[in-house]
Design an enzyme around this catalytic site. Structure first.
Site, PDB file in Angstrom:
ATOM      1  N   GLU A  66       0.023  -1.334   5.635  1.00  0.00           N
ATOM      2  CA  GLU A  66       1.080  -0.961   6.575  1.00  0.00           C
ATOM      3  C   GLU A  66       1.022   0.513   6.910  1.00  0.00           C
ATOM      4  O   GLU A  66       1.277   0.919   8.055  1.00  0.00           O
ATOM      5  CB  GLU A  66       2.450  -1.319   5.975  1.00  0.00           C
ATOM      6  CG  GLU A  66       3.625  -1.167   6.945  1.00  0.00           C
ATOM      7  CD  GLU A  66       4.299   0.198   6.910  1.00  0.00           C
ATOM      8  OE1 GLU A  66       5.232   0.424   7.705  1.00  0.00           O
ATOM      9  OE2 GLU A  66       3.895   1.059   6.085  1.00  0.00           O
ATOM     10  N   ASP A  70       0.819  -1.206   0.000  1.00  0.00           N
ATOM     11  CA  ASP A  70       0.000   0.000   0.000  1.00  0.00           C
ATOM     12  C   ASP A  70       0.854   1.257   0.000  1.00  0.00           C
ATOM     13  O   ASP A  70       2.034   1.235   0.353  1.00  0.00           O
ATOM     14  CB  ASP A  70      -0.951   0.020   1.194  1.00  0.00           C
ATOM     15  CG  ASP A  70      -0.239   0.105   2.538  1.00  0.00           C
ATOM     16  OD1 ASP A  70       0.769  -0.610   2.718  1.00  0.00           O
ATOM     17  OD2 ASP A  70      -0.682   0.877   3.415  1.00  0.00           O
TER      18      ASP A  70
END
Length: 416
Positions: free
Chosen positions: A182, A87
């Site tokens: 994350e 991400d």
């Protein structure tokens, strides 16, 4: 073994392919992953791994990618893992990323064409002085680049390719984990450590080439809930106690020397990251950080004391502070397994780098993985100015990261 002469790097092509896929995570979402589009990259990675011959590569229901490069030696070698997150940060748009490769950088200003106000200058980016002659990749000026952490993803993927195509590089079983979310603190919430089955791990999610981080912040999240007193504004004199104004006074009273912009090195901070509310109620979200676990409670008490002092002016109003642990400094775990860090430092030296052990004013998936039973320091990926439109990475640093991964695989085999 001089592996550099063996390698036909694929990391740059992979990186340019991955960054155009929008994988921004969303802290307001309750789903796992927080955005379905993160799986778009996960599916591509699985497809590429399967084409390489990694037969067990798969994407699970939560958006995690798992894969194994089988050992090519008969002796027992501890299983090691490599991890990066897919991400990108919510802080800056990740939609429509248009990467640009600036060849043979010579210290000039890099003016990003889609927003000429975005200029990457040598004087503002200290590590650029180490990049003269290298190839710098940026975005075009309207988005982040996504080097955090698609540089790490591309490096691990290239390392997988090299291991499969160069059986002379001896290694034990190598596990791969790519995670979602994350950037919003949920990167390993659904990670299956048992399925991963590794003795040691390494996240590829750091900054300058040659840096390895064995220490992170410890982190708490805090939410301050304020209950004010609403009244019709035309008849509010002596009655109304606005929760919004109370929140403003609390934020204004936070000490500068306990702010991100007022701290450095091993100093911790209290940082308000969002405010929302009405006259009746308001909420302030904080992140609390320090390298010393005990100081987290002290920092929370600073918020509590300021709120109490401010509310003395508002007798009909109340507050509540909710504090939740997020992650802890991984050094306490890694100190029990010194060879994991030692091998990482040796791998960087073998790659021709000036290896440096550092602390990071942040966290990685490795922070939580370490406390989940997988000791996991953080190795450089080459990313710089992350979470911003001026994010950049150099081709040569990514290649050195690939070499570092390969040397790590060989060192664990040699020392077993």
């Amino acid at each position: 073994m001089n592996i550099n002469s063996l390698l036909n790097f694929t990391v740059t092509d992979r990186f340019l392919r991955y960054v155009i896929i929008d994988t921004q995570s969303d802290p307001a979402s309750d789903t796992v992953p927080s955005t379905e589009k993160q799986k778009d990259l996960g599916r591509l990675l699985v497809t590429e791994l399967l084409k390489m011959g990694v037969t067990d590569a798969h994407l699970d229901e939560f958006g995690y990618v798992y894969a194994t490069i089988p050992a090519n030696v008969d002796k027992q070698v501890p299983v090691i893992g490599f991890c990066s997150h897919m991400d990108t940060a919510p802080d800056c748009s990740g939609t429509g990323v248009s990467p640009i490769v600036h060849k043979n950088y010579q210290g000039e200003d890099l003016i990003l064409p889609d927003d000429p106000a975005q200029i990457i200058r040598l004087k503002d980016h200290a590590d650029l002085k180490n990049q003269l002659g290298n190839d710098i990749i940026t975005a075009s000026g309207t988005t982040l680049l996504g080097a955090d952490n698609k540089a790490g993803v591309a490096e691990i993927m290239d390392a997988c390719y090299q291991l499969i195509n160069h059986p002379e590089i001896k290694h034990g079983d190598i596990r791969i984990l790519f995670t979602p979310d994350e950037e919003i603190g949920r990167g390993v919430d659904k990670a299956d450590i048992k399925k991963l089955g590794a003795y040691a791990g390494y996240t590829m999610d750091g900054e300058s080439a040659g840096n390895m981080e064995n220490e992170t912040f410890s982190a708490d999240g805090a939410k301050l809930l304020i209950n004010g007193l609403s009244s019709h504004p035309g008849f509010a004199k002596g009655k109304m106690e606005s929760a919004i104004k109370i929140a403003g006074q609390i934020i204004a009273a936070l000490p500068f020397e306990l702010s991100p912009e007022g701290t450095t090195g091993k100093q911790g901070f209290v940082h308000p990251v969002s405010v929302e509310g009405h006259v009746e109620t308001a909420a302030i979200e904080f992140i609390i950080r320090d390298f010393d676990d005990d100081k987290l409670a002290e920092h929370a008490n600073v918020i509590r004391k300021i709120a109490g002092d401010v509310l003395k002016q508002f007798p009909s109003s109340t507050f509540e502070l909710q504090v939740k642990p997020q992650y802890r400094n991984m050094k306490s775990v890694l100190d029990k397994h010194p060879q994991i860090v030692e091998y990482g430092m040796e791998a960087m030296k073998r790659a021709g780098l000036n290896a440096k052990l550092c602390s990071i004013r942040g966290g990685t998936d490795g922070s939580r993985l370490s406390f989940m039973g997988l000791p996991c320091p953080n190795i450089f990926a080459g990313e710089h100015a992350f979470h911003s439109k001026q994010e950049w990475v150099s081709v040569q640093d990514m290649q050195k990261a690939v070499e570092t991964i390969l040397h790590l695989c060989m060192i664990w085999e040699e020392r077993s």
